[in-house]
Design a protein around this motif. Structure first.
Motif, PDB file in Angstrom:
ATOM      1  N   ALA A  54       0.834  -1.208   0.000  1.00 39.31           N
ATOM      2  CA  ALA A  54       0.000   0.000   0.000  1.00 39.31           C
ATOM      3  C   ALA A  54       0.862   1.248   0.000  1.00 39.31           C
ATOM      4  O   ALA A  54       2.068   1.195   0.247  1.00 39.31           O
ATOM      5  CB  ALA A  54      -0.891  -0.001   1.243  1.00 39.31           C
ATOM      6  N   ASP A  55       0.244   2.376  -0.276  1.00 35.77           N
ATOM      7  CA  ASP A  55       0.973   3.645  -0.306  1.00 35.77           C
ATOM      8  C   ASP A  55       0.938   4.384   1.031  1.00 35.77           C
ATOM      9  O   ASP A  55       1.652   5.352   1.220  1.00 35.77           O
ATOM     10  CB  ASP A  55       0.355   4.566  -1.373  1.00 35.77           C
ATOM     11  CG  ASP A  55       0.758   4.129  -2.774  1.00 35.77           C
ATOM     12  OD1 ASP A  55       1.886   3.605  -2.925  1.00 35.77           O
ATOM     13  OD2 ASP A  55      -0.051   4.283  -3.705  1.00 35.77           O
ATOM     14  N   ASP A  56       0.106   3.885   1.946  1.00 35.98           N
ATOM     15  CA  ASP A  56      -0.059   4.639   3.199  1.00 35.98           C
ATOM     16  C   ASP A  56       0.910   4.200   4.294  1.00 35.98           C
ATOM     17  O   ASP A  56       0.579   4.208   5.468  1.00 35.98           O
ATOM     18  CB  ASP A  56      -1.511   4.517   3.697  1.00 35.98           C
ATOM     19  CG  ASP A  56      -1.869   3.085   4.084  1.00 35.98           C
ATOM     20  OD1 ASP A  56      -1.100   2.155   3.716  1.00 35.98           O
ATOM     21  OD2 ASP A  56      -2.898   2.902   4.753  1.00 35.98           O
ATOM     22  N   PHE A  57       2.112   3.800   3.881  1.00 30.84           N
ATOM     23  CA  PHE A  57       3.093   3.366   4.881  1.00 30.84           C
ATOM     24  C   PHE A  57       3.671   4.560   5.619  1.00 30.84           C
ATOM     25  O   PHE A  57       3.623   5.690   5.136  1.00 30.84           O
ATOM     26  CB  PHE A  57       4.209   2.551   4.211  1.00 30.84           C
ATOM     27  CG  PHE A  57       4.943   3.294   3.130  1.00 30.84           C
ATOM     28  CD1 PHE A  57       6.096   4.004   3.434  1.00 30.84           C
ATOM     29  CD2 PHE A  57       4.491   3.265   1.816  1.00 30.84           C
ATOM     30  CE1 PHE A  57       6.774   4.691   2.438  1.00 30.84           C
ATOM     31  CE2 PHE A  57       5.174   3.951   0.822  1.00 30.84           C
ATOM     32  CZ  PHE A  57       6.310   4.674   1.132  1.00 30.84           C
ATOM     33  N   ILE A  58       4.211   4.256   6.776  1.00 30.25           N
ATOM     34  CA  ILE A  58       4.768   5.311   7.623  1.00 30.25           C
ATOM     35  C   ILE A  58       6.273   5.390   7.396  1.00 30.25           C
ATOM     36  O   ILE A  58       6.948   4.384   7.282  1.00 30.25           O
ATOM     37  CB  ILE A  58       4.550   4.960   9.113  1.00 30.25           C
ATOM     38  CG1 ILE A  58       3.112   4.539   9.343  1.00 30.25           C
ATOM     39  CG2 ILE A  58       5.060   6.070  10.018  1.00 30.25           C
ATOM     40  CD1 ILE A  58       2.225   5.500   9.998  1.00 30.25           C
ATOM     41  N   ILE A  59       6.779   6.599   7.337  1.00 29.55           N
ATOM     42  CA  ILE A  59       8.222   6.778   7.247  1.00 29.55           C
ATOM     43  C   ILE A  59       8.745   6.992   8.659  1.00 29.55           C
ATOM     44  O   ILE A  59       8.320   7.922   9.344  1.00 29.55           O
ATOM     45  CB  ILE A  59       8.579   8.031   6.415  1.00 29.55           C
ATOM     46  CG1 ILE A  59       7.915   7.990   5.047  1.00 29.55           C
ATOM     47  CG2 ILE A  59      10.084   8.197   6.324  1.00 29.55           C
ATOM     48  CD1 ILE A  59       8.764   7.509   3.930  1.00 29.55           C
TER      49      ILE A  59
END
Length: 494
Positions: free
Chosen positions: A391-396
């Motif tokens: 997914a694109d909503d990963f946390i940095i």
RNA sequence: GUCCCCAUCGUCUAGUCAGGUCCAGGACAUCGGCCUUUCACGCCGACAACACCGGUUCAAAUCCGGUUGGGGACGCCA
């Protein structure tokens, strides 16, 4: 030879904790090994403390662990008539007697004994009341409990413990214990024996905390004229302060449910539990289910208590490091298709699962898990540390963001430029993507690591991971290009 | 207080029953190194224990006794 029959009889007064799970596991292993049966019996005679929620927790916990049973769950309260019959039989044969002492009197005597540092046992006040006195008290409706009359014998009372060897005590040391409450409800010591006799239990494997109960129960078997089963007492599992572990004092960390909810693999946890106090006699640590069933033995259970080595608030280990180690081992070595099923559940729970992962993208799905599982510790890591693959909503994370991205403001132009080059690439392969990145670094006169690590952070959110170019190929050109171009947002974040 | 049980690295343990091959082996953790674009992956290495005292014996981690330490039980809980 008669069939071996074992039982796991939890009292539903709390969740299944690791001590109970280990007891269940050892009973299960022994039943499987001997081709016998395992019976689940819920000992719910303490109506004040038993709860439906707890029953569900125990059953769910066993199911998660994969400890299945051949009979049950039976509920002890359903057999109250049997327990009462037995107590009446004991009363009739003179093996038990009515005791009219009140709780208050008993408690006062107990406190006095405690204060005087004298033995705490029952003083047998009612043991030899005359028939007339008993009749009078009954007529006066004085409530009475039923106590077992421990025989006045010389010599020793004992049994052969499968784990500890011969256990003996003198008769005089045993209290005349209560078997029926004054409200007519039978108590554990009696119910447990009556049920084990009815269920034709041949082996009783339970915690060491039951050792003194066993002495009393041996007497009950004799009085009830039933054959004595084989007993084995398992040393308890202690905490790092060497105190008995309990849900009450240790909380979630000792509940089986905690391990389910934190991404542990059921068999890995069983393997850990099995080796906590038992070994095959060699250095083998990992056992398949079949191997463990084959090699397990009661005799090789360690006689000393094992410590569950978890440290509260340890930033690195959420539980006993060895439990995590077992989980990592299975995470890395189990069949990828099996792991795929487990990770699927995790993805589904996070709404990250796509049906194509089970059909046309199955190869990609399993290859991706193969690529990333080496560095993971639990199933949860696939949706947290590994989120960027799905997914694109990963946390940095703050640390890699600072170290690999923010440190170099020029990356805001470098990475979009790299993205442009990747976009134009005829062959988006391992070799080509690496060549392009290295050539670009050379043009800029910077170390390739600067570009590569920045990419890793922007593309996966992580400080560490598999080889960057494997990642690029796995995640795919389109997504990689998009994430590289989006680098600006991280600078705006700050 | 009474009774029962236990005692090898920080933790899980092998070795104890059939004493010598054990100045004690493995694993986790810790520390160091290697590998590497990164890493909590992998590989290599280091640290680290027979609780104590006595006895038996040519010889004791191993057998015996005691001491100490730890655990459990002592409920009209299970």
């Amino acid at each position: 030879m008669t069939e071996t029959r074992l039982r796991f009889p939890p009292s539903p007064t709390g969740y299944l904790h690791i001590g109970g799970a280990r007891t269940a596991l050892y009973n299960w292993l022994y039943a499987k090994k001997t081709g016998g049966k395992l019976i689940l019996r819920i000992e719910d005679t303490d109506t004040g403390r038993s709860s439906a929620e707890s029953i569900k927790g125990i059953i769910d916990g066993l199911e998660w662990l994969g400890i299945d049973y051949d009979e049950g769950p039976y509920f002890q309260t359903d057999f109250e008539a049997d327990h009462i019959d037995a107590s009446e039989k004991l009363l009739a044969t003179g093996a038990a007697y009515k005791c009219f002492c009140t709780k208050e009197e008993l408690e006062a005597k107990r406190q006095a004994a405690l204060a005087a540092k004298k033995p705490l046992g029952y003083d047998r006040t009612c043991r030899n009341l005359s028939i007339e006195v008993i009749a009078a008290k009954e007529a006066a409706k004085i409530p009475a409990v039923v106590r077992f009359k421990v025989p006045d014998r010389c010599g020793l009372l004992g049994y052969d413990d499968k784990i500890f060897g011969r256990i003996e005590a003198t008769y005089s040391e045993i209290d005349d214990f209560v078997i029926v409450r004054s409200n007519g409800k039978p108590l554990y010591l009696l119910c447990n024996v009556v049920d084990d006799i009815r269920d034709r239990i041949t082996h009783i494997i339970r915690g060491q905390d039951h050792m003194t109960n066993t002495l009393k129960q041996v007497l009950l078997y004799e009085a009830l004229e039933a054959p004595l089963p084989i007993f084995g007492h398992m040393p308890l599992t202690l905490d790092t302060k060497k105190a008995k572990i309990s849900k009450r004092s240790h909380g979630e960390i000792v509940a089986v449910q905690f391990y389910r909810d934190n991404g542990f693999i059921p068999w890995a946890f069983n393997n850990f539990l099995a080796l906590l106090g038992w070994s095959a006699g060699n250095d083998q640590e990992f056992f398949s289910k079949d191997e463990l069933i084959r090699d397990f033995s009661l005799e090789r259970i360690n006689k000393s208590s094992a410590i569950f080595n978890y440290k509260k608030d340890d930033p690195k280990f959420i539980t006993d490091p060895k439990a995590i180690y077992y989980n990592e081992h299975y995470l890395r070595s189990m069949a990828i298709s099996e792991l795929g099923k487990m990770v699927r559940k995790e993805l589904e729970a996070e709404n990250l699962w796509q049906e194509c992962y089970a059909s046309d993208k199955e190869r990609w799905y399993l290859d991706t898990l193969t690529l990333i599982r080496d560095r993971f510790h639990t199933l949860k890591d696939f949706t947290s540390l590994g989120r960027a693959y799905f997914a694109d909503d990963f946390i940095i994370d703050a640390k890699p963001l600072e170290k690999n991205v923010l440190k170099f403001a020029e990356l805001q132009t470098w990475l979009p430029e790299l993205a442009a080059r990747y976009e134009k690439l005829n062959q988006f392969t391992l070799e080509e993507t690496e060549r392009v990145a290295r050539e670009f670094a050379e043009e800029l006169s910077i170390k390739p690591g600067i570009l590569i690590n920045a990419m890793r952070t922007v593309v996966t959110g992580q400080l560490a991971g598999p080889s960057m170019f494997d990642i690029i190929l796995t995640i795919g050109r389109e997504t990689v290009v998009r994430r590289l171009r989006d680098i600006e947002k991280f600078f705006n974040l700050v």
